[in-house]
Structures are given as C-alpha cells and as structure tokens.
Design an enzyme around this catalytic site. Structure first.
Site, PDB file in Angstrom:
ATOM      1  N   CYS A 237      47.425 -26.712   9.975  1.00  0.00           N
ATOM      2  CA  CYS A 237      47.198 -28.101   9.604  1.00  0.00           C
ATOM      3  C   CYS A 237      46.065 -28.669  10.435  1.00  0.00           C
ATOM      4  O   CYS A 237      46.104 -28.604  11.661  1.00  0.00           O
ATOM      5  CB  CYS A 237      48.476 -28.905   9.823  1.00  0.00           C
ATOM      6  SG  CYS A 237      48.241 -30.662   9.530  1.00  0.00           S
ATOM      7  N   ASN A 246      50.905 -19.615   8.490  1.00  0.00           N
ATOM      8  CA  ASN A 246      52.282 -19.656   7.988  1.00  0.00           C
ATOM      9  C   ASN A 246      52.896 -18.264   8.104  1.00  0.00           C
ATOM     10  O   ASN A 246      52.190 -17.261   8.228  1.00  0.00           O
ATOM     11  CB  ASN A 246      52.288 -20.040   6.509  1.00  0.00           C
ATOM     12  CG  ASN A 246      51.890 -21.485   6.270  1.00  0.00           C
ATOM     13  OD1 ASN A 246      50.776 -21.876   6.574  1.00  0.00           O
ATOM     14  ND2 ASN A 246      52.808 -22.262   5.747  1.00  0.00           N
TER      15      ASN A 246
END
Ligand code: COA
Ligand code: ZN
Length: 313
Positions: A237, A246
């Site tokens: 992010c 992720n």
C-alpha cells in the site's frame, strides 16, 4: 471436499504500488488470465484519486476492456462516494470499502478521521446496496498499524460488527502491513466467526515477515475459508509504510490443495500468470513456492498419462 474461496487482488493491491505502470491492455490480460486459471473473484482496480494512485487512473477503461467470464468475477475498491459513483458509471457490480482500525491510518489513506470514515463507509455501503451492488468491507490495519502500533482487537470486532450489521456481504479483515502472527490470527478470527459466522468473513494477508502461510493456516484451523491473496505475491500500500507483498496466491492454493481443500484453481495456469507478470513488470517475481512449483509441474506435465495439472491435489 472442503472449499477455500480465494480472491486474487494482484490487479489492485499488487499493481497500485509498482513503479512500472502496466497498460490497460496488460491489466486486462492479467485479469482474464487469472480468471482462466480458475480464480473465482478478482479485485480488478480502485476508483481512487488519480493523483494519489496514478497506477489506477484507468479504472473505468479497464472495466470496459475486460470481457468474457472474467467480467462476472470483478470487484473494485472505492474510498468514498465519488469512487462509488465512478464505479457504478463504469458498470461495477461489486465494490469494496476500506475502513482502517486506527485514526492515523484512516487519515493517511482516505483523509478522514475514524468517526468520519465509519460514517462514510456506512453511507457508501447503503448507496451501493440500494444500487443492487454486492459489497465487501475491509477492516484495514486490523492487527498492527504502521503509525500506531498494535491494533485493539476489541475495536476490530466492533468495526467488523458495524460493517456486518450495515449489510456488507463480506467483512474482510486485513493485515495491511503483514505484521500479524498465527496466535493473534486464530484468536481474532475465531472470535469473529463466533459472532458473525464464516460465510461473510474474509482474511486479507500480507507476507512481509514470512508468516503469511502460517497465518492462513491458523485462520483455516478456526474455520476461515475466504482469503485474499495476490498472484506472484505482488502487493503493498502506497500509504502504509512497511507493507510488502501480499500472501502469494500460488502459495495459498498449494497449501489448500495439499491440505484437502478445493479452490478451483489450476496451479500450472496460475504459474503462467506469474511468468507473464514477471515479464511485463520486468523483474523476477513469484511466491515462496514458485520455483519449486514450476519445476514440479513441468515434470508432471512431461510424464505420459499424467493427471490433469492442478487436479491431482
Ligand atoms: N476518485 C477520483 N477522484 C477523487 C475521488 C475518487 N474516488 N475522491 C476525491 N477525488 C478528487 C476530488 O474530486 C478532488 O479533485 P479536484 O482537486 O480536481 O477537485 C480531489 O480528489 C481532492 O478531493 P478531496 O475530497 O479533498 O479528497 P482528498 O484529497 O481528501 O482525497 C481520496 C481522498 C480518498 C480520493 C484520496 O485520499 C485517495 O484516493 N486515496 C487512495 C486510497 C488508496 O487507494 N489506498 C490504497 C488502498 S487501501
Ligand atoms: Zn493489502
């Protein structure tokens, strides 16, 4: 057989933080290839500020470009009402709102304090439901915040309940910076399952500290069966320092298949997506298991009368 429902977020979470911006046609390739590999839902893009996240500036064009079965599998992130209107105009059928569990993260991410963020998310959920859209509500920085440290599990429980009571089809607990450890995950996810059941509960993991799969396994043990992950482990992010990739979809799918869960994912086809992404982003990519999986499945496919790739697990 037990099912694990995986949402691949690489086109949104994965690409929003890349220095190299993929073209709309390359993103379309990614989404359609993920869909062809059997991924049941794909977070395609976000309708956010093009100044804040230039990588997502083509959100409407991208939705228009995706065709075929993939177009029925898409969800998109919206940070506010303006994002919802843009998403609706572009034909989105499922939206995700993002509520962070700390004051500072809400400020950094969507420039609202906690109270304002809660009420904005509730408004967007209501507007989306009235328009007949499916909804997901993220509770971000649910374990730790890059600005405020450990997050209060009680607060995460409370925010999740508010989003569930507001009718969110799915509440997704997000370890935005990948700081959770397995006992925290089983405690929080176990408590959430006890209060809202497993059908509407998801877990979004990052693998920053190498605990992504361990956290997924801890959650599976308490009954979580809906996960977000990203092909090649791409992710991060721009507003949460320290957020690395992720949990990789290929790692999670392999864990699931080896543990007797069905995901619908054809792992060799997914490995080709990782290869294509690597080529387009001009760097080596892949989850922790990628090199081994590639070798394994190339041997399997070279054997005569081999089992269908991805089906033997
Ligand atoms: N899409 C496109 N533009 C948007 C928008 C949206 N969803 N929301 C606001 N804007 C525009 C406004 O129209 C305004 O444009 P202008 O300067 O041309 O008039 C500008 O952004 C500022 O509007 P404002 O309401 O003051 O927004 P902001 O500066 O407080 O920013 C966000 C709010 C949410 C748009 C911005 O913080 C953002 O895009 N954050 C991205 C969050 C994200 O993607 N995080 C990663 C995933 S969790
Ligand atoms: Zn994320």
């Amino acid at each position: 057989m037990k099912q694990l429902f995986i949402t691949d977020v690489s086109p949104r979470d994965g690409l929003q933080n890349q220095a190299l911006h993929l073209s709309t046609q390359d993103k379309r390739w990614l989404i359609e290839a993920l869909s062809d590999s059997g991924i049941p839902r794909i977070e395609a893009t976000s309708f956010v500020s093009p100044t804040g996240v230039p990588q997502m500036a083509d959100a409407a064009d991208l939705l228009a470009a995706v065709t075929g079965p993939a177009s029925d599998k898409l969800c998109v992130l919206v940070p506010n009402s303006k994002g919802l209107f843009r998403a609706q105009d572009a034909g989105a059928r499922e939206i995700c709102v993002v509520l962070s569990a700390t004051e500072t993260m809400n400020q950094r991410n969507i420039r609202m304090g906690m109270a304002q963020a809660v009420s904005a998310c509730l408004d967007v959920l209501q507007q989306a439901q009235e328009a007949g859209l499916r909804t997901r509500a993220y509770v971000a920085v649910a374990f730790a915040c890059p600005f405020e440290g450990q997050t209060s599990p009680d607060l995460v429980m409370q925010l999740s309940k508010q989003m569930a009571d507001a009718g969110a089809d799915e509440v997704v607990i997000a370890d935005t910076i990948g700081a959770a450890h397995p006992s925290q995950v089983s405690n929080l996810m176990g408590d959430l399952i006890n209060t809202m059941g497993a059908d509407r509960l998801g877990l979004h993991l990052h693998d920053t500290r190498g605990l992504g799969l361990a956290n997924a396994w801890a959650a599976m043990q308490v009954g979580v069966n809906r996960f977000d992950s990203s092909a090649a482990g791409l992710g991060g992010c721009p507003f949460a320092p320290g957020a690395a990739g992720n949990l990789a979809t290929e790692d999670l799918a392999w864990l699931a298949h080896e543990s007797g869960y069905e995901t619908g994912i054809d792992i060799p086809a997914l490995l080709q997506v990782v290869e294509g992404l690597s080529m387009r982003l001009k760097k080596p990519l892949g989850g922790r298991s990628y090199a081994w999986l590639k070798q394994h499945f190339s041997k399997v496919s070279a054997e005569p009368h081999h089992a269908l790739p991805g089906k033997q697990a």
